[in-house]
Structure formats: structure tokens, C-alpha cells
Design a protein around this motif. Sequence first.
Motif, PDB file in Angstrom:
ATOM      1  N   ILE A 181     -14.400   8.955 -16.920  1.00  0.00           N
ATOM      2  CA  ILE A 181     -13.052   8.529 -17.313  1.00  0.00           C
ATOM      3  C   ILE A 181     -12.083   9.381 -16.511  1.00  0.00           C
ATOM      4  O   ILE A 181     -12.199  10.612 -16.506  1.00  0.00           O
ATOM      5  N   GLU A 182     -11.145   8.748 -15.802  1.00  0.00           N
ATOM      6  CA  GLU A 182     -10.322   9.538 -14.880  1.00  0.00           C
ATOM      7  C   GLU A 182      -8.912   8.992 -14.690  1.00  0.00           C
ATOM      8  O   GLU A 182      -8.619   8.312 -13.713  1.00  0.00           O
ATOM      9  N   PRO A 183      -8.018   9.305 -15.645  1.00  0.00           N
ATOM     10  CA  PRO A 183      -6.629   8.890 -15.459  1.00  0.00           C
ATOM     11  C   PRO A 183      -5.978   9.544 -14.241  1.00  0.00           C
ATOM     12  O   PRO A 183      -6.154  10.739 -14.002  1.00  0.00           O
ATOM     13  N   PHE A 195      -7.106  13.940 -13.908  1.00  0.00           N
ATOM     14  CA  PHE A 195      -8.121  14.675 -14.670  1.00  0.00           C
ATOM     15  C   PHE A 195      -9.285  13.733 -14.921  1.00  0.00           C
ATOM     16  O   PHE A 195      -9.077  12.527 -15.146  1.00  0.00           O
ATOM     17  N   GLU A 196     -10.498  14.266 -14.907  1.00  0.00           N
ATOM     18  CA  GLU A 196     -11.693  13.426 -15.049  1.00  0.00           C
ATOM     19  C   GLU A 196     -12.817  14.187 -15.727  1.00  0.00           C
ATOM     20  O   GLU A 196     -13.024  15.368 -15.450  1.00  0.00           O
ATOM     21  N   HIS A 197     -13.540  13.492 -16.610  1.00  0.00           N
ATOM     22  CA  HIS A 197     -14.794  14.015 -17.151  1.00  0.00           C
ATOM     23  C   HIS A 197     -15.869  12.935 -17.080  1.00  0.00           C
ATOM     24  O   HIS A 197     -15.567  11.740 -17.171  1.00  0.00           O
ATOM     25  N   ALA A 234     -21.877  15.967  -3.942  1.00  0.00           N
ATOM     26  CA  ALA A 234     -21.997  14.503  -3.942  1.00  0.00           C
ATOM     27  C   ALA A 234     -21.030  13.819  -2.980  1.00  0.00           C
ATOM     28  O   ALA A 234     -21.322  12.733  -2.480  1.00  0.00           O
ATOM     29  N   PHE A 235     -19.897  14.451  -2.725  1.00  0.00           N
ATOM     30  CA  PHE A 235     -18.881  13.753  -1.921  1.00  0.00           C
ATOM     31  C   PHE A 235     -19.142  13.880  -0.423  1.00  0.00           C
ATOM     32  O   PHE A 235     -18.750  13.020   0.354  1.00  0.00           O
ATOM     33  N   LEU A 236     -19.800  14.995  -0.031  1.00  0.00           N
ATOM     34  CA  LEU A 236     -20.010  15.259   1.401  1.00  0.00           C
ATOM     35  C   LEU A 236     -20.833  14.123   2.019  1.00  0.00           C
ATOM     36  O   LEU A 236     -21.980  13.895   1.636  1.00  0.00           O
ATOM     37  N   VAL A 252      -8.130  18.709  -7.834  1.00  0.00           N
ATOM     38  CA  VAL A 252      -9.414  18.957  -7.173  1.00  0.00           C
ATOM     39  C   VAL A 252     -10.491  18.156  -7.892  1.00  0.00           C
ATOM     40  O   VAL A 252     -10.645  18.250  -9.109  1.00  0.00           O
ATOM     41  N   ASP A 253     -11.202  17.350  -7.126  1.00  0.00           N
ATOM     42  CA  ASP A 253     -12.251  16.478  -7.647  1.00  0.00           C
ATOM     43  C   ASP A 253     -13.569  16.970  -7.062  1.00  0.00           C
ATOM     44  O   ASP A 253     -13.664  17.208  -5.847  1.00  0.00           O
ATOM     45  N   VAL A 254     -14.565  17.159  -7.927  1.00  0.00           N
ATOM     46  CA  VAL A 254     -15.863  17.675  -7.477  1.00  0.00           C
ATOM     47  C   VAL A 254     -16.978  16.782  -8.004  1.00  0.00           C
ATOM     48  O   VAL A 254     -16.951  16.348  -9.161  1.00  0.00           O
ATOM     49  N   GLY A 287     -22.861  14.236 -11.288  1.00  0.00           N
ATOM     50  CA  GLY A 287     -21.808  14.686 -12.194  1.00  0.00           C
ATOM     51  C   GLY A 287     -20.497  14.549 -11.442  1.00  0.00           C
ATOM     52  O   GLY A 287     -20.473  14.684 -10.215  1.00  0.00           O
ATOM     53  N   ASP A 288     -19.409  14.279 -12.141  1.00  0.00           N
ATOM     54  CA  ASP A 288     -18.122  13.995 -11.488  1.00  0.00           C
ATOM     55  C   ASP A 288     -17.009  14.439 -12.423  1.00  0.00           C
ATOM     56  O   ASP A 288     -16.969  13.998 -13.582  1.00  0.00           O
ATOM     57  N   SER A 289     -16.144  15.318 -11.936  1.00  0.00           N
ATOM     58  CA  SER A 289     -15.045  15.800 -12.779  1.00  0.00           C
ATOM     59  C   SER A 289     -13.891  16.266 -11.901  1.00  0.00           C
ATOM     60  O   SER A 289     -14.105  16.677 -10.760  1.00  0.00           O
ATOM     61  N   ALA A 290     -12.701  16.182 -12.438  1.00  0.00           N
ATOM     62  CA  ALA A 290     -11.511  16.605 -11.690  1.00  0.00           C
ATOM     63  C   ALA A 290     -10.513  17.267 -12.624  1.00  0.00           C
ATOM     64  O   ALA A 290     -10.457  16.952 -13.821  1.00  0.00           O
TER      65      ALA A 290
END
Length: 247
Positions: A200-202, A231-233, A56-58, A93-95, A104-107
Motif C-alpha cells: 500500500i503506497e499513497p 509512504f509505503e508498507h 530488488a530495484f537494481l 526513499v523507496d527500498v 519486500g517493498d517500503s518507502a
Amino acid sequence: MIVLKNDKEIEKMRRSGGVVKGALDLVSKSVKPGITTGELDSLVAEYIESEGAKAAFLGYGGFPASICSSVNDEVVHGIPGDRTLEEGDIIGVDVGSIVNGFYGDSARTFEVGTVSTEAKKLLQVTERALNKGIEQAKPGNYLSDISHAVQQEVEAEGFSVVRKLVGHGIGRKMHEDPQVPNYGRPGRGVLLREGMVIAIEPMVNVGSADVRVLEDDWTVVTIDGSLSAHFEHTVAIRGDGPDILTS
Ligand code: MG
Ligand code: MG
């Protein structure tokens, strides 16, 4: 406008979230002194492709890679390249992935070899703050109940939450309404409803909450050079509470 998701759409988002989780598990196994951030990016790019998904980021806003890699005082949005990880570093690392049109987005932030006691604590507190925020993601609560829970957990440990960057709604777009700040008084903002999906990503700094953007126009760093973790979910709000789509 907040776009609610039905059960079928949430299951599609879980598949996208599963790819992101798989990518971060792969990073977790691969992070060690001597590896470059560019090598981590290549591993993730190959993995996402092998899953039949899209990174998604590319190309997002011109971003040149599949992961964001943010080392030590870098908060988020670091560009992977030839930087070699060293013993004692921490790396966020965020993907993001797209499967069947859903994001989807998580780190996670990882330890490189053995890290300082302070770094270890920062990672633990940031992940715990994320979990405290997630606990509040249920119908009947207000958006800022999440924000408040995150902030409380962080500040009780003497760290600070970044305010210039926030979490977000997610679905057929990576960034949808509402914005999800990591600070604020409880009981404010939108009423949470079943079918909302939010990232949610503090982002938590050891020192000042203040950040700035480097000359590459992407990398966000702490203003005082202190360590930062992220961190993110991706979380769906269901009738019976939070449903983490990236775990
Ligand atoms: Mg992310
Ligand atoms: Mg995000």
C-alpha cells in the motif's frame, strides 16, 4: 491472478521486509543537509548486501540503483546521484529487497534539517493516510475500502492523491495482482482474503494530482512543481487483520 501466501511464505516475506525496514532506518539516521542521494544509495546497497539480501530495484526494468530517491516535487522513481540534499528539502526513499526469493517493498519520506510547516504537514498526512489504508486491509473488506480510506484522509487535509501510480500485490514478484489505487469509492474490487500480501503506497501532492515523467524516463514529478510525499508498507492480510511485514 492473485497469489495467496501461506504462513511459511509470509514469514519469509517478513525477513525480506525486515531488511527493507533496516535499510530505511539507516537512511533515517543518515539524511542531513550535505549528503548526496548517491551516498544514501551506497549506504543502502552495502547494508542490503551485508544482510545477505539482494536489492530488488537494481536492474529492475533497467533501473540503475538500489534506492529510488525523490526530492521535493519528485513523486517517486528518482535516480540517486550527485544531488546534494539541502536544509528544508524533503526526500522520499523507496527500498526493495529479495530474500529467499521473496520481495519486500517500503518507502518513507524524510525531512532534511528543518522543513516548512506545509512540508511537515504533508509528511504527517501521507503517513497517516497509509495507516488508515492499512487498517482496512482485513478479510471481508473490499480492496477499494483501502483506496477510499487513503483518499479521504488526504483530501480532508486539502492535498491530492496521485492517480497515475498505484500500489500492488507482492510476493515472489515485486509487482503482482491486484493493483491497489489510492482513490475510489468503497466496497468495490476484489474481496480481501487471508493470505493476500499487498504494498500500500499513497503518493500525495500538495497541489494538483497530476504528474509527468522526466527525460530520464524514470523520475516522476508533480506537474505544478508542488511538493510530494510517499509512504509505503508491505502488508499481509491475516485472519485477525493487517500484518505489516516492513515494520
Ligand atoms: Mg516501493
Ligand atoms: Mg511498491
